[in-house]
Scaffold this motif. Structure first.
Motif, mmCIF file in Angstrom:
data_model
loop_
_atom_site.group_PDB
_atom_site.id
_atom_site.type_symbol
_atom_site.label_atom_id
_atom_site.label_comp_id
_atom_site.label_asym_id
_atom_site.label_seq_id
_atom_site.Cartn_x
_atom_site.Cartn_y
_atom_site.Cartn_z
ATOM 1 N N GLU A 198 0.816 -1.209 0.000
ATOM 2 C CA GLU A 198 0.000 0.000 0.000
ATOM 3 C C GLU A 198 0.857 1.269 0.000
ATOM 4 N N LYS A 199 1.972 1.242 0.719
ATOM 5 C CA LYS A 199 2.821 2.441 0.774
ATOM 6 C C LYS A 199 3.384 2.766 -0.609
ATOM 7 N N ASN A 235 0.640 2.259 6.049
ATOM 8 C CA ASN A 235 -0.146 1.029 6.135
ATOM 9 C C ASN A 235 0.613 -0.090 5.420
ATOM 10 N N SER A 285 -2.606 4.858 2.366
ATOM 11 C CA SER A 285 -1.824 5.491 3.439
ATOM 12 C C SER A 285 -0.352 5.137 3.283
ATOM 13 N N ARG A 306 -0.558 -3.019 4.407
ATOM 14 C CA ARG A 306 -1.437 -3.932 3.685
ATOM 15 C C ARG A 306 -0.902 -4.203 2.274
#
Length: 544
Positions: free
Chosen positions: A29-30, A66, A63, A68
Motif C-alpha cells: 500500500e505504501k 499502512n 496510506s 497492507r
C-alpha cells in the motif's frame, strides 16, 4: 524540453509502473500511496490537470504507513481508470516554457514588494500568502516571534503583518523591539489579530503601528488596504533622499547622482570615480553582539566617511551594509588612496559589546568612468568586481578595477540541489536550473538525489560555496523533515537555504518545517516560473 514532452514522459512512466505491478502478485500500500503522491505533484506541474485531480482523490484511499498488500484486482479498480485520462485533450498553458539561457537576474523582480507575515495561524498565513502573491507581492512567513525578528533584520521587508498572540513572545514585545528601526527604514507595520480589545488597539497605535486589522479578515478589503499602504509608501520614498539610520544619502539619490555625473562626463569629459564599500563579516557582528550594536557600527562608519570626504563628494547607503562613494574630478588611483586612509582609521576604531571590545573593517572596490565604460551598469559592475577581489584576497583592503580582474572573473558557486524520489520532477528541475543565470556574481551547479540518505552521505558540502536545497517532504527511507533536521543541526545556516516541496495538506508538516529552519515551502503541483522567482528572491539574500 517542451511541456508536451513532459506529459508524454509522465504517461510513459505511469504505464510502465502499472505494467510492472500487474506482473506482481501483490503491491504494498505504501508503494501505491507514493506513486499517487508523486503523480499528483508531477502531473499538476506539467499541466495534466485531470490526472492531478484523479490522483488526489485516489490518495484518500491509501496510506503511507499502512503495510497492507493489494492484489491487482483490488488496486486496479482504483488506479486503472486514470489511463483513460491521458487520452483526453490536455489543457495547455499550465507550464509556460522557459527558453534555454534565460536570465532571471534580480532586476526582473525588484519592483515586487516583500511582505513579512509573523503569525502562527498557519491556515490563515497560507491563505494570505496565496492571496497576496496573486497580487504580485512576495511573502515571507514566520510562525514565531524569534523567526520573525530574524527575517526582519536579515531581509528588510517592505511591510510587516504582525499577530499579537505568538507562541514564544508577545507580538507587542516584538513591536516594541522593531518599531524604532521600522520607522527609520519606513517599513509600515500592520497588526492582524483576533484580539478585539479597544485598549490593546489603542496601545498598538500609540506604539506606532499603521493599521490594526481584526480577524476574521475580509480578504477583498484587506488587499485594497495593502495596495493603499504601498502607494503611500511609494510617495514617502519619492520625497526622501537621506537614509535616516546612517545619515548617508539613499539608493534613490545614488541613482540620481550617477545619472548626473555620467551626463556631465559625456558633455564635458569631467571624470569621476566610484567606490563601493562593504563592511566585512557584518552578519557575524549582528549575530554576536545584537542588531542594535550593528546599527551603532553602521552609524559610526557612516560618520567617519562623511567626515573624511570633500563637500563635492557624495556618500550613499547602497543597501544593507554596503555603501557607495562618488568622487568627482578624481582619478581612480587618487580615490584608492582616499579609501585606504579611511580603512586604516576605521580598522583602529574600537567598539564595545557584551563586555568586550572588538574591531570592524571594510572592503572596497574602486573604478573610474571612461569612454569605454560610460554607463551606470558597467561602472557598478566594475566596482563590484573590484570589491569582490578585496573580499576574496582577505578583506580590509581596497582594489582598483582593471581588465586583469576579468581574467579571474569572480564566480560564487551557487549549488542548486534537488532531493526528490520522483525522477521526472528531478529531471524537470535540473533541466531548467541548468540554464539559470542569477546575475554576474554566481556560477550555478545543479545536482539531484533520489533519496535523502544518499544525499546526506554524499560529499555535497563545501564551506566556501552557497546552496539552495529543494527538499521533497515525502520520500522513502529518510523523510524530508528528517533530512532538514540533519542539515540544520550539522551545517552552518549562513550559506544554505532550504525550500520544502510538499504535496501534503497537513498544515502541521508545514509548521514543523518552518520551525525547523526551512526558508520557504512550495506546494505541489507548482509552476516552474513561480519556483524560479521564489528561489531568486532567496538567493538574492546572499548573492548580492
Amino acid at each position: 524540453m517542451t511541456t508536451r514532452k513532459y506529459k508524454e514522459l509522465v504517461e510513459e512512466r505511469t504505464r510502465e509502473t502499472l505494467q510492472k505491478w500487474s506482473e506482481q502478485s501483490v503491491v504494498e500500500e505504501k508503494d501505491i500511496y507514493r506513486f499517487l503522491h508523486n503523480l499528483k505533484g508531477t502531473s499538476g506541474t506539467v499541466g495534466l490537470d485531470a490526472v492531478e485531480a484523479f490522483s488526489g482523490n485516489a490518495l484518500l484511499y491509501f496510506s503511507d504507513d499502512n503495510h497492507r498488500s493489494w492484489t491487482e484486482a483490488e488496486w486496479g479498480d482504483y488506479i486503472y481508470p486514470l489511463l483513460e485520462l491521458f487520452e483526453e485533450p490536455k489543457p495547455v498553458g499550465a507550464l509556460p516554457p522557459l527558453t534555454p539561457g534565460i536570465s532571471l537576474s534580480h532586476g526582473n523582480v525588484h519592483q515586487q514588494y516583500e511582505i513579512l507575515i509573523v503569525d502562527d495561524d498557519v491556515e490563515l498565513v497560507a491563505f494570505l500568502r496565496e492571496s497576496l502573491e496573486r497580487e504580485s507581492y512576495y511573502v515571507s512567513i514566520a510562525l514565531s516571534a524569534g523567526r520573525g525578528l530574524k527575517l526582519f533584520y536579515e531581509t528588510k521587508p517592505d511591510l510587516i503583518l504582525l499577530d499579537i498572540l505568538l507562541p514564544d513572545r508577545s507580538g507587542i514585545d516584538v513591536l516594541k523591539q522593531i518599531i524604532g528601526k521600522a520607522k527609520k527604514e519606513r517599513i509600515p507595520i500592520i497588526i492582524i489579530s483576533g484580539e478585539h480589545s479597544i485598549e490593546v488597539q489603542k496601545y498598538a497605535y500609540s506604539l506606532g503601528v499603521m493599521d490594526y486589522i481584526q480577524k476574521p479578515v475580509d480578504i477583498d478589503l484587506f488587499l485594497v488596504l495593502i495596495k493603499n499602504r504601498f502607494e503611500l509608501k511609494k510617495e514617502w520614498q519619492k520625497s526622501i533622499i537621506v537614509d535616516e539610520l546612517t545619515g548617508a544619502f539613499n539608493r534613490k539619490y545614488f541613482n540620481q547622482t550617477m545619472k548626473q555625473l555620467i551626463a556631465d562626463f559625456r558633455r564635458t569629459g569631467r571624470t569621476f570615480s566610484l567606490a563601493l564599500l562593504d563592511l566585512d563579516l557584518f552578519k557575524q557582528i549582528n549575530d554576536t553582539y545584537g542588531h542594535l550594536m550593528g546599527d551603532e557600527v553602521l552609524q559610526s562608519f557612516s560618520e567617519l566617511v562623511k567626515q573624511s570626504i570633500r563637500t563635492e563628494d557624495t556618500f550613499c547607503r547602497y543597501g544593507g551594509e554596503e555603501f557607495a562613494l562618488f568622487m568627482p574630478n578624481t582619478p581612480a588611483a587618487q580615490a584608492l588612496l582616499v579609501m585606504e586612509r579611511i580603512q586604516e582609521v576605521f580598522a583602529a576604531r574600537e567598539f564595545e559589546g557584551k563586555r568586550e571590545s572588538f574591531h570592524v573593517t571594510f572592503s572596497c572596490g574602486v573604478t573610474e568612468v571612461t569612454q569605454e565604460a560610460p554607463d551606470a551598469d558597467t561602472l557598478v559592475e566594475e566596482a563590484d568586481l573590484a570589491l569582490y577581489a578585496s573580499k576574496h584576497n582577505g578583506r580590509n583592503q581596497s582594489t582598483l578595477y582593471s581588465q586583469e580582474l576579468l581574467l579571474g572573473q569572480r564566480e560564487t558557486l551557487l549549488n542548486v540541489i534537488i532531493v526528490d524520489d520522483d525522477p521526472l520532477i528531478r529531471r524537470i528541475v535540473t533541466t531548467h536550473f541548468a540554464a539559470w543565470q542569477p546575475g554576474t556574481t554566481a556560477r550555478v551547479k545543479v545536482a539531484s538525489y533520489a533519496d535523502g540518505a544518499i544525499f546526506l552521505e554524499s560529499d555535497w558540502y563545501a564551506p566556501e560555496e552557497k546552496y539552495i536545497i529543494l527538499l521533497d517532504g515525502v520520500m522513502p527511507g529518510l523523510d524530508g523533515l528528517e533530512v532538514l533536521e540533519k542539515i540544520r543541526s550539522s551545517y552552518p545556516e549562513l550559506n544554505i537555504l532550504v525550500i520544502m516541496l510538499t504535496g501534503r495538506n497537513n498544515q502541521r508538516d508545514i509548521i514543523h518545517a518552518l520551525q525547523m529552519g526551512a526558508d520557504d515551502y512550495v506546494i505541489k503541483p507548482f509552476h516552474l516560473p513561480e519556483l524560479l522567482t521564489r528561489i531568486e528572491r532567496l538567493a538574492h539574500r546572499f548573492l548580492f
